[in-house]
Design an enzyme around this catalytic site. Structure first.
Site, PDB file in Angstrom:
ATOM      1  N   GLU A  13      -2.431  18.015 -12.292  1.00  0.00           N
ATOM      2  CA  GLU A  13      -2.827  18.771 -13.752  1.00  0.00           C
ATOM      3  C   GLU A  13      -4.241  18.633 -13.817  1.00  0.00           C
ATOM      4  OE1 GLU A  13      -0.635  16.349 -16.518  1.00  0.00           O
ATOM      5  OE2 GLU A  13      -2.243  16.967 -18.295  1.00  0.00           O
ATOM      6  N   HIS A  35       2.787  12.482 -29.716  1.00  0.00           N
ATOM      7  CA  HIS A  35       2.135  11.175 -29.557  1.00  0.00           C
ATOM      8  C   HIS A  35       1.588  10.739 -30.591  1.00  0.00           C
ATOM      9  CE1 HIS A  35       1.829  11.374 -24.680  1.00  0.00           C
ATOM     10  NE2 HIS A  35       2.971  10.775 -25.271  1.00  0.00           N
ATOM     11  N   LYS A  44       9.675  22.925 -13.585  1.00  0.00           N
ATOM     12  CA  LYS A  44       8.571  21.787 -13.555  1.00  0.00           C
ATOM     13  C   LYS A  44       8.167  21.803 -11.933  1.00  0.00           C
ATOM     14  CE  LYS A  44       7.535  17.239 -14.365  1.00  0.00           C
ATOM     15  NZ  LYS A  44       7.179  16.177 -15.414  1.00  0.00           N
ATOM     16  N   ARG A  74      -0.292  22.626 -14.918  1.00  0.00           N
ATOM     17  CA  ARG A  74       0.573  21.462 -15.309  1.00  0.00           C
ATOM     18  C   ARG A  74       0.392  20.998 -16.993  1.00  0.00           C
ATOM     19  NH1 ARG A  74       2.520  16.262 -11.798  1.00  0.00           N
ATOM     20  NH2 ARG A  74       3.764  15.307 -13.124  1.00  0.00           N
ATOM     21  N   GLU A 122      12.885  18.230 -24.343  1.00  0.00           N
ATOM     22  CA  GLU A 122      12.179  18.692 -23.086  1.00  0.00           C
ATOM     23  C   GLU A 122      12.824  19.769 -22.609  1.00  0.00           C
ATOM     24  OE1 GLU A 122       9.332  17.223 -22.558  1.00  0.00           O
ATOM     25  OE2 GLU A 122       9.690  15.220 -23.310  1.00  0.00           O
ATOM     26  N   ARG A 155       0.670  -1.114   0.043  1.00  0.00           N
ATOM     27  CA  ARG A 155       0.076   0.011   0.053  1.00  0.00           C
ATOM     28  C   ARG A 155       0.845   1.261   0.030  1.00  0.00           C
ATOM     29  NH1 ARG A 155      -3.129  -3.260   3.629  1.00  0.00           N
ATOM     30  NH2 ARG A 155      -4.873  -4.228   2.219  1.00  0.00           N
ATOM     31  N   HIS A 201      10.627   9.394 -28.196  1.00  0.00           N
ATOM     32  CA  HIS A 201       9.588  10.265 -27.512  1.00  0.00           C
ATOM     33  C   HIS A 201       9.986  11.819 -28.016  1.00  0.00           C
ATOM     34  CE1 HIS A 201       6.678  11.898 -24.636  1.00  0.00           C
ATOM     35  NE2 HIS A 201       7.750  12.464 -24.286  1.00  0.00           N
ATOM     36  N   ASN A 210       2.645  19.624 -21.506  1.00  0.00           N
ATOM     37  CA  ASN A 210       2.395  18.689 -22.666  1.00  0.00           C
ATOM     38  C   ASN A 210       2.688  19.467 -23.858  1.00  0.00           C
ATOM     39  OD1 ASN A 210       1.625  16.627 -20.930  1.00  0.00           O
ATOM     40  ND2 ASN A 210      -0.519  17.490 -20.815  1.00  0.00           N
ATOM     41  N   LYS A 225       4.439  11.433 -11.699  1.00  0.00           N
ATOM     42  CA  LYS A 225       3.626  10.760 -12.486  1.00  0.00           C
ATOM     43  C   LYS A 225       4.355   9.571 -12.708  1.00  0.00           C
ATOM     44  CE  LYS A 225       1.157  13.981 -15.435  1.00  0.00           C
ATOM     45  NZ  LYS A 225       0.935  14.693 -16.686  1.00  0.00           N
ATOM     46  N   HIS A 283       3.154  17.769 -27.172  1.00  0.00           N
ATOM     47  CA  HIS A 283       2.765  16.203 -26.930  1.00  0.00           C
ATOM     48  C   HIS A 283       1.565  15.644 -27.811  1.00  0.00           C
ATOM     49  CE1 HIS A 283       5.668  16.501 -23.897  1.00  0.00           C
ATOM     50  NE2 HIS A 283       5.776  15.383 -23.602  1.00  0.00           N
TER      51      HIS A 283
HETATM   52  P1  NAD Z   1      14.623   4.774 -21.222  1.00  0.00           P
HETATM   53  O1  NAD Z   1      14.440   4.720 -19.674  1.00  0.00           O
HETATM   54  O2  NAD Z   1      14.160   3.611 -22.265  1.00  0.00           O
HETATM   55  O3  NAD Z   1      16.122   4.873 -21.377  1.00  0.00           O
HETATM   56  C1  NAD Z   1      16.426   5.157 -22.974  1.00  0.00           C
HETATM   57  C2  NAD Z   1      17.659   4.183 -23.077  1.00  0.00           C
HETATM   58  O4  NAD Z   1      18.809   4.735 -22.506  1.00  0.00           O
HETATM   59  C3  NAD Z   1      17.653   2.576 -22.470  1.00  0.00           C
HETATM   60  O5  NAD Z   1      17.944   1.742 -23.379  1.00  0.00           O
HETATM   61  C4  NAD Z   1      18.474   2.893 -21.213  1.00  0.00           C
HETATM   62  O6  NAD Z   1      18.901   1.631 -21.112  1.00  0.00           O
HETATM   63  C5  NAD Z   1      19.579   3.768 -21.695  1.00  0.00           C
HETATM   64  N1  NAD Z   1      20.069   4.305 -20.529  1.00  0.00           N
HETATM   65  C6  NAD Z   1      19.600   5.041 -19.428  1.00  0.00           C
HETATM   66  N2  NAD Z   1      20.741   5.872 -18.796  1.00  0.00           N
HETATM   67  C7  NAD Z   1      21.781   5.716 -19.621  1.00  0.00           C
HETATM   68  C8  NAD Z   1      23.023   6.059 -19.533  1.00  0.00           C
HETATM   69  N3  NAD Z   1      23.367   7.093 -18.447  1.00  0.00           N
HETATM   70  N4  NAD Z   1      23.944   5.861 -20.287  1.00  0.00           N
HETATM   71  C9  NAD Z   1      23.733   4.733 -21.589  1.00  0.00           C
HETATM   72  N5  NAD Z   1      22.470   4.505 -21.645  1.00  0.00           N
HETATM   73  C10 NAD Z   1      21.507   4.795 -20.829  1.00  0.00           C
HETATM   74  O7  NAD Z   1      13.879   5.991 -21.786  1.00  0.00           O
HETATM   75  P2  NAD Z   1      13.771   7.592 -21.236  1.00  0.00           P
HETATM   76  O8  NAD Z   1      13.741   8.286 -22.608  1.00  0.00           O
HETATM   77  O9  NAD Z   1      14.531   7.961 -20.324  1.00  0.00           O
HETATM   78  O10 NAD Z   1      12.249   7.550 -20.719  1.00  0.00           O
HETATM   79  C11 NAD Z   1      11.133   7.378 -21.532  1.00  0.00           C
HETATM   80  C12 NAD Z   1      10.033   6.953 -20.816  1.00  0.00           C
HETATM   81  O11 NAD Z   1       9.762   7.856 -19.739  1.00  0.00           O
HETATM   82  C13 NAD Z   1       8.553   6.451 -21.457  1.00  0.00           C
HETATM   83  O12 NAD Z   1       8.222   5.509 -21.001  1.00  0.00           O
HETATM   84  C14 NAD Z   1       7.899   7.904 -20.997  1.00  0.00           C
HETATM   85  O13 NAD Z   1       6.395   7.443 -21.024  1.00  0.00           O
HETATM   86  C15 NAD Z   1       8.367   8.152 -19.719  1.00  0.00           C
HETATM   87  N6  NAD Z   1       7.995   9.579 -19.311  1.00  0.00           N
HETATM   88  C16 NAD Z   1       7.388   9.841 -17.936  1.00  0.00           C
HETATM   89  C17 NAD Z   1       7.311  11.052 -17.688  1.00  0.00           C
HETATM   90  C18 NAD Z   1       6.670  11.212 -16.272  1.00  0.00           C
HETATM   91  O14 NAD Z   1       6.287  12.276 -15.918  1.00  0.00           O
HETATM   92  N7  NAD Z   1       6.569  10.260 -15.419  1.00  0.00           N
HETATM   93  C19 NAD Z   1       7.657  12.244 -18.622  1.00  0.00           C
HETATM   94  C20 NAD Z   1       8.028  11.833 -19.576  1.00  0.00           C
HETATM   95  C21 NAD Z   1       8.374  10.596 -20.071  1.00  0.00           C
HETATM   96  N1  GLY Z   2       5.780  14.878 -18.337  1.00  0.00           N
HETATM   97  C1  GLY Z   2       4.312  16.002 -18.024  1.00  0.00           C
HETATM   98  C2  GLY Z   2       4.188  15.887 -16.555  1.00  0.00           C
HETATM   99  O1  GLY Z   2       4.952  15.604 -15.714  1.00  0.00           O
HETATM  100  O2  GLY Z   2       3.200  16.459 -16.401  1.00  0.00           O
END
Ligand code: NAD
Ligand code: GLY
Length: 364
Positions: free
Chosen positions: A237, A252, A227, A241, A185, A121, A266, A245, A143, A248
């Site tokens: 949001e 998307h 942020k 917030r 970003e 929980r 992305h 986007n 998020k 986006h």
């Molecule tokens: P990811 O976590 O897949 O990382 C991208 C690649 O880089 C992976 O292959 C990873 O293994 C590699 N990697 C990570 N750190 C490294 C480093 N220091 N050196 C070498 N390789 C490294 O992708 P991302 O772009 O970090 O994140 C994308 C995800 O984030 C998506 O699922 C998206 O939906 C999510 N996201 C969430 C939010 C939120 O607010 N929670 C906001 C934006 C995106």
């Molecule tokens: N990535 C958008 C948010 O965190 O609201």
């Protein structure tokens, strides 16, 4: 040259630490937040590069760090990955008063945060983001989610971390394409709310991307500050917030139309999406063409794509893109939600956009 930013959420407030070499201080930063077995969740890429250093830093501070290594890639952000991780976390012996550490990009952060939010929980968690995208966006704001057959990030919850530790030196091992995707970003923060920051990026963004450590710390810290301020005012949001986007809605749809594949990361989708949002704003006579041109020039100057034609392979059909926009989380009462611009640094949200204008932008 480290910076600390506070996300002000009352009793759930937390600090974001940004600076070079912070992984080495992770033990000191986490020591008072945990006791007992402390899982450190990572993916195989990140584990090969940065896990040993993290475990050593934690163990030297007396923390009983227990590694959990998952497969890399978006596929693990799924019910299958969640089940696997929850099993591993329970087996680690972490208890309700303990701490779970996410060491990785947005995939590891989102999945680990979600698992932490539902396990027993709710267990506290820490973010140690290792991609630029995770440092400036996904690790901040709470998020968390997994993907389902129906779409991305549709099952999840808000669960704020207890601390974020963004070591800008770990970005040195990140592939250039991933670094640029994260930079989109950063450019977003300038475009949506801070023209001065955008001007600073025009002067220093390329240097930050090419190894100027002080410039990168400033770019990451300023993005996190923007942020943090927005999240503090609108955690769930219900208003402001949504400005985060920017780019986006288009982005998307482009990601979906290209099958969430290697054709378009992305951040690359967001970059093109922001350029299209500027173009739409100009077409609706909301924004000066000069501002739109200037934004696109900066994306191109650092090496980011800025048009649909920049996506390799066949051009996605306009009708397909419109259909994906209609399925987006940002659709309310059948109206597509857009973040548009009155100029650089002046974004606003609207659902009052004529479909014909959107179609024209997607066709141009
Ligand atoms: P990811 O976590 O897949 O990382 C991208 C690649 O880089 C992976 O292959 C990873 O293994 C590699 N990697 C990570 N750190 C490294 C480093 N220091 N050196 C070498 N390789 C490294 O992708 P991302 O772009 O970090 O994140 C994308 C995800 O984030 C998506 O699922 C998206 O939906 C999510 N996201 C969430 C939010 C939120 O607010 N929670 C906001 C934006 C995106
Ligand atoms: N990535 C958008 C948010 O965190 O609201």
């Amino acid at each position: 040259m480290s910076e600390t930013i506070t996300v002000g959420l009352g009793a759930r407030s937390y600090d974001i630490h940004v600076g070079p070499g912070l992984l080495g201080h992770a033990g000191a930063l986490l020591r008072n937040l945990t006791h007992g077995p402390t899982p450190v969740v990572s993916d195989a890429h990140v584990a090969g590069l940065h896990l040993d250093r993290t475990l050593n830093a934690l163990r030297n501070a007396g923390i009983d760090a227990r590694p959990i290594v998952l497969e890399p890639g978006e596929g693990i952000k799924s019910f299958r990955g969640l089940e696997q991780l929850c099993g591993d976390l329970l087996a680690s012996g972490v208890d309700r008063g303990g701490l779970i550490v996410a060491l990785g990009g947005g995939v590891i952060g989102d999945l680990t945060g979600f698992a932490a939010g539902i396990l027993k929980r709710g267990i506290a968690f820490a973010q140690i983001p290792t991609t630029l995208l995770a440092q400036v966006d996904s690790s901040v704001g709470g998020k968390t989610a997994i993907n389902t057959r129906q779409g991305k990030n549709l099952v999840g919850l808000f669960h704020q971390p207890r601390i974020v530790i963004a070591d800008t030196e770990v970005l040195a091992t990140l592939p250039r394409r991933e670094l640029l995707a994260g930079y989109a970003e950063i450019a977003k923060y300038g475009a949506l709310g801070d023209r001065d920051f955008f001007e600073w990026l025009e002067g220093h963004g390329a240097a930050a991307l090419s190894g100027d450590g002080a410039a990168m710390v400033h770019a990451v810290a300023h993005s996190c500050r923007m942020k943090a301020d927005i999240v503090a005012r609108d955690e769930r949001e219900s208003g402001e917030r949504a400005l985060l986007n920017l780019g986006h809605t288009f982005g998307h749809a482009l990601e979906a139309a290209t099958g969430f594949s290697d054709r378009l990361l992305h951040g690359e989708g967001v970059a093109i999406g922001m350029a299209l949002a500027f173009q739409l704003s100009v077409a609706l006579e909301l924004c000066a063409g000069q501002d739109a041109d200037r934004f696109v020039r900066h994306l191109r100057a650092v090496g980011l794509p800025a048009a649909i034609a920049d996506i390799p392979g066949p051009r996605p059909a306009v009708d397909l893109l419109l259909e994906h926009m209609g399925h987006d989380k940002k659709v309310k009462d059948g109206r597509i939600h857009f973040v548009l611009l009155r100029g650089l640094g002046r974004a606003f949200s609207t659902s009052e956009v004529p479909l014909g204008a959107v179609r024209d932008v997607l066709s141009s």
